[in-house]
Design a protein around this motif. Structure first.
Motif, PDB file in Angstrom:
ATOM      1  N   LEU A  39       0.830  -1.353  -0.140  1.00  0.00           N
ATOM      2  CA  LEU A  39       0.142  -0.158   0.002  1.00  0.00           C
ATOM      3  C   LEU A  39       0.736   1.142   0.038  1.00  0.00           C
ATOM      4  O   LEU A  39       0.466   2.231  -0.706  1.00  0.00           O
ATOM      5  CB  LEU A  39      -0.945   0.160   1.423  1.00  0.00           C
ATOM      6  CG  LEU A  39      -2.083   1.002   1.235  1.00  0.00           C
ATOM      7  CD1 LEU A  39      -2.880   1.255  -0.188  1.00  0.00           C
ATOM      8  CD2 LEU A  39      -2.811   0.770   2.429  1.00  0.00           C
ATOM      9  N   GLN A  40       2.043   1.275   0.852  1.00  0.00           N
ATOM     10  CA  GLN A  40       2.704   2.435   0.859  1.00  0.00           C
ATOM     11  C   GLN A  40       3.271   2.689  -0.803  1.00  0.00           C
ATOM     12  O   GLN A  40       3.844   3.731  -0.944  1.00  0.00           O
ATOM     13  CB  GLN A  40       3.938   2.298   1.782  1.00  0.00           C
ATOM     14  CG  GLN A  40       3.392   2.233   3.286  1.00  0.00           C
ATOM     15  CD  GLN A  40       3.033   3.641   3.436  1.00  0.00           C
ATOM     16  OE1 GLN A  40       3.532   4.676   3.343  1.00  0.00           O
ATOM     17  NE2 GLN A  40       1.821   3.812   4.357  1.00  0.00           N
ATOM     18  N   LYS A  41       3.581   1.601  -1.148  1.00  0.00           N
ATOM     19  CA  LYS A  41       4.271   1.668  -2.756  1.00  0.00           C
ATOM     20  C   LYS A  41       3.178   2.119  -3.534  1.00  0.00           C
ATOM     21  O   LYS A  41       3.540   3.113  -4.335  1.00  0.00           O
ATOM     22  CB  LYS A  41       4.782   0.364  -3.132  1.00  0.00           C
ATOM     23  CG  LYS A  41       5.106   0.255  -4.529  1.00  0.00           C
ATOM     24  CD  LYS A  41       5.597  -1.005  -4.969  1.00  0.00           C
ATOM     25  CE  LYS A  41       6.221  -1.074  -6.588  1.00  0.00           C
ATOM     26  NZ  LYS A  41       5.268  -0.865  -7.476  1.00  0.00           N
ATOM     27  N   ALA A  49      -4.665   7.904 -10.282  1.00  0.00           N
ATOM     28  CA  ALA A  49      -4.427   7.313  -9.098  1.00  0.00           C
ATOM     29  C   ALA A  49      -5.349   6.089  -8.494  1.00  0.00           C
ATOM     30  O   ALA A  49      -4.866   5.307  -8.007  1.00  0.00           O
ATOM     31  CB  ALA A  49      -4.726   8.433  -8.037  1.00  0.00           C
ATOM     32  N   SER A  50      -6.725   6.343  -9.049  1.00  0.00           N
ATOM     33  CA  SER A  50      -7.609   5.221  -8.902  1.00  0.00           C
ATOM     34  C   SER A  50      -7.221   3.793  -9.292  1.00  0.00           C
ATOM     35  O   SER A  50      -7.620   3.020  -8.907  1.00  0.00           O
ATOM     36  CB  SER A  50      -9.260   5.618  -9.194  1.00  0.00           C
ATOM     37  OG  SER A  50      -9.137   5.438 -10.813  1.00  0.00           O
ATOM     38  N   GLU A  51      -6.741   3.862 -10.705  1.00  0.00           N
ATOM     39  CA  GLU A  51      -6.411   2.648 -11.185  1.00  0.00           C
ATOM     40  C   GLU A  51      -5.114   1.897 -10.908  1.00  0.00           C
ATOM     41  O   GLU A  51      -4.865   0.896 -10.791  1.00  0.00           O
ATOM     42  CB  GLU A  51      -5.914   3.100 -12.903  1.00  0.00           C
ATOM     43  CG  GLU A  51      -7.119   3.268 -13.532  1.00  0.00           C
ATOM     44  CD  GLU A  51      -6.480   3.647 -15.058  1.00  0.00           C
ATOM     45  OE1 GLU A  51      -5.245   4.013 -15.207  1.00  0.00           O
ATOM     46  OE2 GLU A  51      -7.382   4.068 -15.773  1.00  0.00           O
ATOM     47  N   VAL A 101      -4.808  -2.646  -5.628  1.00  0.00           N
ATOM     48  CA  VAL A 101      -3.934  -2.821  -4.394  1.00  0.00           C
ATOM     49  C   VAL A 101      -5.083  -3.108  -3.276  1.00  0.00           C
ATOM     50  O   VAL A 101      -4.826  -3.818  -2.330  1.00  0.00           O
ATOM     51  CB  VAL A 101      -2.973  -1.491  -4.010  1.00  0.00           C
ATOM     52  CG1 VAL A 101      -2.345  -1.903  -2.714  1.00  0.00           C
ATOM     53  CG2 VAL A 101      -1.927  -1.605  -5.284  1.00  0.00           C
ATOM     54  N   TYR A 102      -6.191  -2.092  -2.927  1.00  0.00           N
ATOM     55  CA  TYR A 102      -6.939  -2.242  -1.742  1.00  0.00           C
ATOM     56  C   TYR A 102      -7.739  -3.622  -1.992  1.00  0.00           C
ATOM     57  O   TYR A 102      -7.758  -4.384  -1.009  1.00  0.00           O
ATOM     58  CB  TYR A 102      -7.884  -1.066  -2.035  1.00  0.00           C
ATOM     59  CG  TYR A 102      -7.444  -0.091  -0.929  1.00  0.00           C
ATOM     60  CD1 TYR A 102      -7.730   0.072   0.235  1.00  0.00           C
ATOM     61  CD2 TYR A 102      -6.776   1.055  -1.371  1.00  0.00           C
ATOM     62  CE1 TYR A 102      -7.533   1.004   1.242  1.00  0.00           C
ATOM     63  CE2 TYR A 102      -6.425   2.161  -0.583  1.00  0.00           C
ATOM     64  CZ  TYR A 102      -6.830   2.059   0.732  1.00  0.00           C
ATOM     65  OH  TYR A 102      -6.319   3.008   1.823  1.00  0.00           O
TER      66      TYR A 102
END
Length: 544
Positions: free
Chosen positions: A38-40, A377-379, A384-385
């Motif tokens: 997530l940090q990545k 950003a959403s892509e 990931v989420y």
């Protein structure tokens, strides 16, 4: 038909079903925000923003991301005054102009007043509450604009308030009387609902009409009924309230140099775009839309407010009241968005409601773009989420008894819960209806005598004999099946006492059909090779 033709048709059918299968999303649960993956992803979002700033000559930028009910990532770039290197660095507590995102507050006011009965219906003509308003109509209709039409840009009104933009803030020049008098000499540019035509005038008129209906000032209502209850204490319609912490927007002069943008307020047009806010305040606002708050808006009305109204011919864009929605083809999910632009500012709010992710990105320079980097950003964030949610033990939303669907419990003592085994069995009737409940996997699963499976969950503690069915694997089906069939239906069991002092279900009503218990064995039909003549007809009827 030869074998090759049959193969081609089968491939075509397979591809259509592959493309149109209905997505299933993980339930948003708490996840470790320090997870390296997530940090990545957040670092990648950071790089997208920095590249976008460089490519577009943006000197200052504010970005915040919320998940569920907290701010999970934020970053600011540049200074409060982008032209002064000694100016303090930006923070998420600096005010910005959210411009047309203000329209979402105006529409929220509309829904609140409808629910309170202050206005009777969203389909009321605004002239009922604002009789001074009129506009010419040369089309073959006697209707005048309604609240719903104004809020979703379907009214046919012109785009702008009939007053020079530079004069809008001057109530002597652009008073309500002047604007209404000018409108009376103008005409609708098209009939309502012919096509979406974005109208700042429409939302301004909406806000001012709502204020008349509520016998208050528009700005006062938004402050007292929306901003303060949501903890948005640093948001205001007035420059003087925020000037001490306002982030300075830029304009680019004809010679290519930068200058601080003048602040031009909107006067009568405030409902269409004059709200100042901070990223922190807007995070509170996004969390409201993602998580609900019944003190602000009833949950069913919130769903209504985020529903589509008009399709755009590009095939994946929809206008609502007032969200502008696009379908993220890469991740098979709808993004509900609203952007705004005024001199010196370009801001966007994007909500991914099934995953409870919200983004607020704001550039302190207006620039031409379909979105403020939120799509890119959403892509990155969505897959990931989803991955991390499943790794954290989240279940697909189709498997979870939806808390939003559960009735409010009463203070009366609930009947004793019935064990799963009570419902198990094969239920039939003379018309060929079949309903089978099985718990051989450890959980209740139902079907209508075919291979389409439904998860079974409890409906209410007060009504233990009523269960809900939900399509088990919606991602395996086209969406028309999920929304047009038995999904979410309630099934009603009749409970009877056995001669031995126990209880059993001797009949069930599902999809309007009443069936009696033929056997406690869910495999009864298969084991006995029983054929129901009307069975296929019945099943196809359910699917129509």
């Amino acid at each position: 038909m030869n074998k090759q033709s049959i193969s081609i048709l089968f491939l075509f059918w397979f591809l259509i079903n592959l493309i149109s299968t209905c997505p299933n999303y993980p339930e948003p649960i708490k996840i470790d925000q320090n997870n390296p993956t997530l940090q990545k992803a957040y670092n990648e979002v950071d790089e997208i923003i920095k590249k976008g700033m460089k490519d577009n000559g943006i000197k200052s930028f504010i970005a915040s991301i919320v998940y569920r009910d907290e701010i999970v990532w934020s970053k600011t770039y540049g200074n409060v005054n982008p032209l002064d290197e000694n100016s303090p660095p930006l923070t998420i507590d600096n005010a910005i102009r959210i411009a047309s995102i203000t329209k979402t507050f105006t529409d929220l006011m509309m829904f609140q007043l409808r629910d309170k009965g202050t206005i009777d219906s969203l389909d009321d003509e605004v002239s009922k509450y604002f009789p001074e308003f009129s506009i010419g109509n040369l089309y073959n209709t006697k209707k005048s604009p309604t609240f719903r039409e104004l809020s979703s840009h379907q009214s046919g009104l012109p785009r702008e308030v009939p007053c020079d933009f530079d004069d809008l803030a001057n109530w002597d020049i652009c008073s309500e009387e002047v604007i209404i008098e000018r409108l009376s000499k103008m005409f609708l540019i098209m009939p309502s609902y012919q096509t979406t035509h974005y109208s700042n005038l429409g939302i301004a008129l909406l806000g001012r009409t709502l204020a008349k209906a509520a016998n208050t000032e528009y700005e006062k209502y938004i402050k007292e009924k929306i901003l303060f209850p949501l903890g948005m204490m640093n948001s205001s319609f007035y420059y003087d309230d925020v000037k001490d912490y306002l982030a300075q927007g830029l304009i680019i002069l004809p010679n290519g140099s930068y200058a601080i943008s003048p602040v031009e307020e909107l006067g009568w047009g405030n409902p269409m775009g004059n709200l100042y806010s901070t990223a922190r305040d807007m995070c509170n606002y996004m969390m409201f839309w993602l998580n609900e708050n019944s003190e602000i808006l009833d949950s069913t009305t919130l769903n209504e407010a985020m529903s589509p109204i008009s399709l755009v011919n590009d095939g994946d864009t929809v206008y609502g009241t007032p969200f502008e929605m696009f379908y993220d083809q890469a991740n098979n999910i709808w993004v509900k968005s609203k952007a705004g632009q005024l001199s010196g500012y370009r801001t966007q709010m994007a909500l991914i409601r099934p995953l409870k992710i919200g983004m607020l990105f704001s550039s302190l320079l207006a620039f031409e773009t379909p979105d403020v980097f939120t799509k890119a950003a959403s892509e990155i964030l969505i897959p990931v989420y989803e991955q991390l949610l499943y790794e954290a033990g989240s279940q697909p939303q189709s498997l979870i008894p939806d808390a939003k669907l559960k009735p409010i419990q009463t203070t009366e003592k609930a009947p004793k819960e019935l064990p799963d085994e009570t419902f198990v069995g094969t239920y039939t009737n003379s018309e060929g209806s079949i309903f089978i409940v099985d718990n051989s996997t450890g959980v209740l699963i139902a079907n209508f005598g075919d291979d389409n499976l439904f998860n079974v969950s409890r409906f209410s503690d007060q009504y233990p004999e009523i269960l809900r069915i939900k399509v088990s694997n919606p991602e395996d089906y086209p969406c028309w099946y999920v929304v047009d069939g038995s999904n979410y239906e309630l099934v009603y069991f009749t409970i009877a006492s056995t001669p031995y002092g126990g209880i059993e279900c001797n009949s069930v009503t599902a999809m309007g059909q009443t069936m009696t218990l033929s056997s406690k064995d869910p495999q009864y039909i298969k084991k006995n090779n029983i054929v129901f003549e009307k069975r296929n007809k019945l099943i196809s009827k359910f699917l129509q």
